[in-house]
Write a protein that holds these residues in place. Structure first.
Motif, short mmCIF file in Angstrom:
data_model
loop_
_atom_site.label_atom_id
_atom_site.label_comp_id
_atom_site.label_asym_id
_atom_site.label_seq_id
_atom_site.Cartn_x
_atom_site.Cartn_y
_atom_site.Cartn_z
N LEU A 139 49.05 -0.73 4.45
CA LEU A 139 47.73 -0.54 3.55
C LEU A 139 46.37 -0.01 4.21
O LEU A 139 45.70 0.73 3.55
CB LEU A 139 47.24 -2.01 3.75
N ALA A 140 46.46 0.14 5.47
CA ALA A 140 45.45 0.94 6.29
C ALA A 140 45.70 2.35 5.89
O ALA A 140 44.69 3.30 5.64
CB ALA A 140 45.24 0.80 7.77
N CYS A 160 42.81 5.08 3.70
CA CYS A 160 42.66 6.36 4.20
C CYS A 160 42.86 7.43 3.32
O CYS A 160 42.31 8.36 3.00
CB CYS A 160 43.36 6.69 5.60
N ALA A 161 44.15 7.28 2.67
CA ALA A 161 44.60 8.20 1.80
C ALA A 161 44.24 8.48 0.38
O ALA A 161 44.10 9.32 -0.28
CB ALA A 161 46.31 8.36 1.83
N ALA A 179 45.38 4.70 11.95
CA ALA A 179 45.97 5.61 10.55
C ALA A 179 45.26 7.02 10.60
O ALA A 179 45.90 7.82 10.51
CB ALA A 179 45.89 5.11 9.30
N SER A 180 43.73 6.67 10.72
CA SER A 180 43.29 8.03 10.91
C SER A 180 43.75 9.32 11.94
O SER A 180 43.95 10.29 11.95
CB SER A 180 41.73 8.10 11.04
N ARG A 197 36.94 13.10 10.19
CA ARG A 197 35.69 12.26 9.37
C ARG A 197 35.87 10.89 9.13
O ARG A 197 35.20 9.86 9.30
CB ARG A 197 35.31 13.19 8.17
N LYS A 198 37.25 10.71 8.77
CA LYS A 198 37.58 9.42 8.30
C LYS A 198 37.78 8.44 9.49
O LYS A 198 37.28 7.34 9.36
CB LYS A 198 39.21 9.51 7.44
N LEU A 199 38.11 8.96 10.78
CA LEU A 199 38.03 8.28 11.99
C LEU A 199 36.78 7.86 12.33
O LEU A 199 36.50 6.66 12.22
CB LEU A 199 38.78 9.00 13.04
#
Ligand code: ATP
Ligand code: HSE
Length: 326
Positions: A224-225, A229-230, A272-273, A303-305
């Motif tokens: 789910l994580a 992110c995606a 996940a990032s 950037r997502k991290l």
């Protein structure tokens, strides 16, 4: 273009002679994808996909992948179904590569996911998790927490070429993840790469899931994580809480989350990032220019991290806690 192995019509016709699919009418290579060689086949029996497995896929894992797709399809999950030869084999060999033929899934992946798409993906992911529960084979995640530091180290001393100070920032984040990664959450088989290009839609409805070649046993909420992110960031890098709510509530409508899973979402999203940033970073630094592999930008996941590091509680992903927990 993802056709690494060329095949001749004669080779293909003799491969097809083992199947009950009639004569070959036409075939062509498919440009999309980076891992394996894929061909669109038309035979007297219909349209199929031929996949030839290339070097990055471990042969020993093929029975897991092919068996999983078969298992899921039998339980009503729309995914490619391996076609068996006349003697019942799902895997064969063509042009020196392991290969398999799959049923063709109608639909296209969406370049502009909406909150409705996210809701549908969440529900399909949870449906896949539930359907895989009684699958008999296991596969460890080759890209889980324990593999991230060696992967980072294999990137060598050029990491700061991406951004000054990046190597130290990754090192610090890895230490945090190693010290705080959750251990006691529900686990099972996850897709592990359920990005928009692996989900097909037809007339606005989700028509199927493809590309199970990262599937493995891991924490269910980690999938789910990966989805958050995606699917839930905008091209400008901002997180879209409506999409976040759609994905999480779509998932929890099929498999409600535990309070511990909800609380762990921010760290799972950080992991996940990190995972996608590192594989992209490795490819960025190691894949030669002009090769077949399309390099994806590691900075997108950096950037997502950073976004997930600033999340104080999972509520910031935009869902109603009462609606997603048991
Ligand atoms: N069963 C199927 N039905 C219809 N099209 C398919 C099917 N399997 C694969 N394709 C097509 O082939 C393309 C590449 O497939 P896939 O994503 O599995 O390849 P890959 O090389 O493993 O890719 P990736 O780079 O995502 O790891 C897909 O985008 C899709 O267009
Ligand atoms: N989905 C991966 C690539 C294929 O596994 C990424 O976007 O980095």
């Amino acid at each position: 273009m993802a056709v690494y192995t060329d095949i001749s019509e004669t080779q293909l016709a003799s491969f097809l002679a083992d199947y009950d699919l009639g004569a070959l009418l036409s075939y062509k290579g498919i440009a999309e994808g980076v891992e394996n060689s894929n061909f669109l086949l038309r035979t007297e029996a219909g349209t199929f996909i031929l996949t030839l497995y290339e070097k990055r896929v471990n042969r020993a894992d093929l029975p897991f992948f092919v068996g999983l797709m078969e298992h899921l399809a039998e339980r009503g999950i729309s995914c490619p179904l391996p076609v068996h030869t006349k003697v019942g084999e799902a895997l064969g060999e063509l042009a020196g590569r392991p290969g398999a033929i799959f049923t063709f899934l109608e639909g296209m992946w969406t370049r502009r996911p909406t909150a409705d798409h996210c809701r549908a993906v969440g529900a399909a992911m949870a449906g896949m998790h539930a359907a895989a529960r009684d699958f008999g084979l296991r596969r460890e995640n080759g890209l889980s927490l324990g593999e991230w530091r060696p992967l980072f180290e294999s990137c060598g001393d050029r990491v700061d070429e991406i951004e000054p100070g990046l190597a130290a920032a990754i090192d610090e984040e890895l230490s945090y993840l190693e010290a705080n990664w959750p251990a006691d959450l529900p686990a099972g088989i996850i897709h592990a790469d359920l990005f928009p290009d692996n989900v097909f839609f037809l007339a606005g409805e989700l028509s199927g899931l493809i590309d199970f070649y990262f599937a493995c046993n891991d924490l269910l909420a980690y999938d789910l994580a990966i989805g958050l992110c995606a699917w839930c960031f905008e091209p400008d890098g901002s997180f879209n809480v409506t999409k976040g709510r759609g994905l999480i509530e779509g998932y929890a409508g099929v498999r409600p989350l535990s309070a511990n899973e909800v609380a762990a979402l921010p760290i799972l999203c950080r992991g996940a990032s990190m995972r996608f940033m590192l594989t992209r970073l490795y490819d960025w630094l190691n894949v030669p220019e002009g090769s077949f592999v399309t390099k994806k930008d590691p900075r997108e996941y950096l950037r997502k991290l950073r976004f997930h590091r600033a999340v104080a509680s999972a509520a910031e992903y935009g869902f109603d806690l009462e609606r997603v927990t048991q």
